[in-house]
Write a protein that holds these residues in place. Structure first.
Motif, short mmCIF file in Angstrom:
data_model
loop_
_atom_site.label_atom_id
_atom_site.label_comp_id
_atom_site.label_asym_id
_atom_site.label_seq_id
_atom_site.Cartn_x
_atom_site.Cartn_y
_atom_site.Cartn_z
N ARG A 31 24.79 44.89 53.30
CA ARG A 31 24.93 44.47 55.32
C ARG A 31 26.19 44.06 55.36
NH1 ARG A 31 21.05 40.37 56.75
NH2 ARG A 31 20.58 40.20 54.50
N LEU A 32 26.59 42.99 54.96
CA LEU A 32 27.54 42.07 55.19
C LEU A 32 28.69 42.92 53.76
CD1 LEU A 32 26.22 38.96 54.17
CD2 LEU A 32 26.71 39.73 56.36
N THR A 33 29.40 43.19 54.58
CA THR A 33 30.86 43.46 54.38
C THR A 33 32.30 42.48 54.75
OG1 THR A 33 31.65 44.04 56.58
CG2 THR A 33 31.14 46.47 55.29
N ALA A 34 32.52 43.14 52.93
CA ALA A 34 33.99 42.12 52.52
C ALA A 34 34.99 42.05 54.17
CB ALA A 34 35.03 43.17 52.12
N GLY A 35 35.52 40.69 54.19
CA GLY A 35 36.03 40.13 55.92
C GLY A 35 35.50 40.14 56.70
N THR A 36 33.92 39.69 56.31
CA THR A 36 33.08 39.33 58.01
C THR A 36 33.57 37.99 57.44
OG1 THR A 36 31.65 41.13 57.52
CG2 THR A 36 30.45 38.99 58.34
N ARG A 37 33.22 37.21 58.97
CA ARG A 37 33.34 35.84 58.98
C ARG A 37 31.45 35.34 58.87
NH1 ARG A 37 36.70 32.07 62.90
NH2 ARG A 37 36.45 30.13 62.39
N GLY A 66 33.06 34.23 43.42
CA GLY A 66 33.50 35.37 44.04
C GLY A 66 33.46 36.23 45.32
N PHE A 67 31.88 36.25 45.49
CA PHE A 67 32.07 36.81 46.84
C PHE A 67 32.33 36.33 48.37
CE2 PHE A 67 27.91 36.99 44.07
CZ PHE A 67 27.34 38.86 43.95
N LEU A 68 32.83 34.88 48.37
CA LEU A 68 33.00 34.52 49.79
C LEU A 68 34.35 33.49 48.93
CD1 LEU A 68 29.91 32.38 50.92
CD2 LEU A 68 30.77 35.13 51.21
N ILE A 69 35.00 33.33 50.26
CA ILE A 69 36.49 33.38 49.99
C ILE A 69 36.55 32.09 51.78
CG2 ILE A 69 37.74 34.54 50.93
CD1 ILE A 69 40.00 34.74 50.19
N ALA A 70 37.18 30.68 50.62
CA ALA A 70 37.27 30.09 52.30
C ALA A 70 38.75 29.82 52.13
CB ALA A 70 36.30 28.61 52.16
N ARG A 71 39.19 29.76 53.54
CA ARG A 71 40.93 29.29 53.96
C ARG A 71 40.28 28.48 55.08
NH1 ARG A 71 42.14 34.91 52.63
NH2 ARG A 71 42.68 34.72 50.88
N ARG A 72 41.03 27.40 55.48
CA ARG A 72 41.45 26.38 56.30
C ARG A 72 42.49 26.81 57.69
NH1 ARG A 72 41.05 20.77 56.83
NH2 ARG A 72 42.88 19.79 58.61
N GLY A 73 40.96 27.12 58.32
CA GLY A 73 41.92 27.51 59.58
C GLY A 73 40.97 29.05 59.82
N ASP A 74 40.52 29.50 59.14
CA ASP A 74 40.47 31.28 59.15
C ASP A 74 38.86 30.99 58.46
OD1 ASP A 74 40.09 33.40 59.30
OD2 ASP A 74 40.26 33.81 57.07
N ALA A 79 34.90 37.82 50.52
CA ALA A 79 35.85 38.28 50.00
C ALA A 79 35.64 39.57 49.39
CB ALA A 79 35.56 37.71 48.61
N PRO A 80 37.53 40.17 49.63
CA PRO A 80 38.22 41.42 49.46
C PRO A 80 36.88 42.17 48.35
CG PRO A 80 39.45 39.76 50.37
CD PRO A 80 38.52 39.18 49.68
N PRO A 101 38.88 68.02 42.11
CA PRO A 101 39.68 67.07 41.41
C PRO A 101 38.48 66.02 42.27
CG PRO A 101 40.67 67.73 42.71
CD PRO A 101 39.89 69.06 43.19
N GLN A 102 39.02 64.61 41.43
CA GLN A 102 38.10 63.50 40.97
C GLN A 102 38.69 62.65 41.21
OE1 GLN A 102 34.30 63.36 41.66
NE2 GLN A 102 34.82 65.40 41.24
N ALA A 103 38.98 61.42 42.30
CA ALA A 103 39.84 60.88 42.38
C ALA A 103 39.46 59.69 40.91
CB ALA A 103 39.60 60.08 43.84
N GLU A 104 40.50 58.59 40.73
CA GLU A 104 40.99 57.46 40.22
C GLU A 104 40.24 56.78 40.62
OE1 GLU A 104 41.23 57.03 36.99
OE2 GLU A 104 41.92 59.80 36.78
N PRO A 105 39.07 55.58 40.66
CA PRO A 105 38.43 54.46 41.14
C PRO A 105 39.49 53.63 40.93
CG PRO A 105 37.77 54.75 38.60
CD PRO A 105 38.41 56.10 38.72
N ALA A 106 39.27 52.84 42.30
CA ALA A 106 40.19 51.53 42.26
C ALA A 106 39.95 50.50 41.39
CB ALA A 106 40.28 51.06 43.26
N VAL A 107 41.12 49.84 40.57
CA VAL A 107 40.47 48.38 40.13
C VAL A 107 39.45 47.59 40.60
CG1 VAL A 107 41.24 46.83 38.47
CG2 VAL A 107 42.95 49.17 38.46
N ARG A 108 38.38 47.65 39.93
CA ARG A 108 37.46 46.65 40.49
C ARG A 108 37.15 45.27 39.80
NH1 ARG A 108 31.37 49.14 41.59
NH2 ARG A 108 31.21 47.02 42.28
N TYR A 109 37.80 45.12 38.03
CA TYR A 109 37.45 44.64 37.17
C TYR A 109 38.85 44.58 36.69
CZ TYR A 109 32.81 45.12 38.24
OH TYR A 109 31.72 45.92 38.60
N ASP A 110 39.90 43.22 36.67
CA ASP A 110 41.37 43.40 36.64
C ASP A 110 41.54 42.34 35.12
OD1 ASP A 110 44.13 43.52 35.80
OD2 ASP A 110 44.52 42.81 37.88
#
Length: 472
Positions: A31-37, A66-74, A79-80, A101-110
């Motif tokens: 319901r809340l997606t990455a980048g939602t202010r 890691g769910f939220l990210i705060a930046r001054r002015g934004d 969080a992405p 063919p199955q696509a390789e998943p993106a890195v979720r846990y670096d």
């Protein structure tokens, strides 16, 4: 901005925890997606009819996770890396046909080692330090700098390193460098000119560092590391009179150089008229042991202390230092004169103010608490999900060295983990070819850049990869 539709049970109390749980659920269901202010803490507090402190507490907790990210002015945004859980998201898709063919998943846990938490960079304090420095900076300070570095910064570093690392660090011995890498490059060029033909390096060691060292034109000699650190007896059997060591927290094994080996190493340098290059790797972050002073403080005429703010603040600053005997310090100063005319001035003055005002000490205390909590989370989850593994190097630093259960296929486990979205580094490439055959399969796991819940999930997925690897 968005209407959040958060519901609170006021009779149950713990309103900040309820708000945080509502946000987590909204992210996990999509319901809340990455980048939602999100609304400001003041606006949301007004909407929910709670005190602003309640919302601030919830936002801070979600930011730490890691769910939220705060930046001054934004403002504050989702969080992405915050993504819906597969099971809680929209209806499942029909399975793809087997032939597709199955696509390789993106890195979720670096879990790649060597990465600090860049989201924790103290932006506001750094800006305040830069402003304070600029307010009083004389005009002539904006000219080309002293190639050895700004005098005020060298003075502050001398005080800091003497206090925290027990270094013999008067300003005349300090040269500001663009990180440890540039310091090593300049030192090796000087040592080669002085007749050194070989450099001893630890075995295992950083794969990234080896090509840079080899490019300096010296022969690299690998010296074994054991439970007490670098094997000085083996070092003495080589023809090298210069050695690069990481005594505070050996990379990658995490071993701390023992008191006996420290004494042996200093004695070796004196016997062969040699030089010790001390990379003060991970010295800022210690958790379960008393502080260990640097080697340079024992024999400042034989040891060069190399350090930087790359792990403590951010690699992008490119600020480091070498604390060297006078003849090597002068050589480094000349090296900077002949190559790049010195480090950027404004960043040096900002770091000076950050050190002088106590901001650096406060930041390190904050990060030690954060990294210790993350280390505990990952180590505990590994104990639960990889019961046959041996975890080493836990007392300091921002990575763990994990020896896998006997019979494990290191390469296969790294690949299986990647397919599950977990990026890890295998240890085999960090050993010399001969010792790699004898060393147990192992992983080097960084934990600084992920919050505790994600580290636990990564360990669960890694445990599955290890179990499948052992079974395959």
């Amino acid at each position: 901005m968005t209407d959040l539709h958060l519901s609170l049970d006021r009779s149950a109390g713990r309103l900040a925890a309820q708000i945080a749980a509502g946000f987590r659920a909204a992210v996990r269901t999509g319901r809340l997606t990455a980048g939602t202010r999100l609304p400001s803490s003041r606006d949301l507090a007004r909407d929910l009819d709670v005190s602003r402190g309640v919302v601030v507490t919830a936002y801070e907790q979600l930011t730490a996770e890691g769910f939220l990210i705060a930046r001054r002015g934004d403002g504050t945004r989702i969080a992405p890396l915050a993504r819906p859980d597969e099971e809680a998201a929209a209806p499942p898709r029909p399975p793809a046909r087997q032939a597709e063919p199955q696509a390789e998943p993106a890195v979720r846990y670096d879990l790649s080692p060597g990465q600090p938490d860049l989201s924790a960079f103290p932006r506001e304090r750094w800006i305040a330090a830069a402003r304070a420095a600029l307010r009083t900076l004389p005009h002539d300070a904006l000219a080309y700098p002293d190639p050895a570095g700004v005098a005020d910064l060298r003075a502050e570093l001398a005080s800091y390193l003497g206090r925290v690392r027990a270094a013999h660090a008067d300003p005349g011995r300090i040269v500001i460098m663009n990180g440890v890498a540039q310091g090593l490059s300049g030192l090796l060029g000087q040592l080669r000119a002085d007749g050194h033909t070989a450099l001893a390096v630890e075995d295992p060691t950083s794969v990234r560092q080896l090509p840079m060292l080899a490019a300096a034109g010296v022969r690299l000699v690998r010296v074994p590391v054991d439970e007490e650190g670098v094997d000085v007896a083996a070092l003495a059997r080589t023809q090298a009179r210069a050695v690069l060591v990481t005594p505070a927290h050996q990379y990658p094994t995490g071993v701390v150089l023992s008191p006996a080996r420290r004494a042996e190493l200093i004695a070796w340098a004196r016997d062969v008229d040699g030089v010790i290059l001390e990379d003060d790797y991970d010295a800022e972050f210690r958790y379960d042991r008393d502080p260990v002073g640097c080697l340079q403080g024992i024999d400042p005429d034989r040891v060069v202390l190399l350090g930087s703010v790359s792990k403590s603040l951010a690699p992008a600053l490119r600020l480091g230092w070498a604390v060297a005997p006078p003849f090597l310090a002068e050589g480094l100063r000349e090296h900077r004169t002949n190559t790049d005319l010195g480090a950027p001035v404004l960043e040096q003055y900002a770091l000076t103010e950050f050190l002088r005002g106590g901001g650096y000490d406060r930041h390190l205390r904050t990060m030690r608490r954060r990294y210790r909590a993350r280390r505990d989370a990952l180590a505990g989850a590994l104990a639960e999900n990889l019961p046959g593994a041996r975890v080493r190097g836990v007392s300091a630093g921002i990575h763990l060295y994990v020896e896998l259960p006997g019979g494990s296929d290191e390469d296969e486990i790294v690949e299986r983990a990647a397919r599950a979205g977990v990026s890890v580094a295998g240890a085999r490439a960090m050993w010399s070819p001969r010792r790699a055959e004898e060393a147990p399969p192992a992983l080097v796991l960084g934990y600084a850049s992920l919050p505790e819940p994600r580290l636990v999930k990564a360990a669960q997925l890694l445990g599955q990869a290890v179990a499948h690897g052992a079974g395959g």
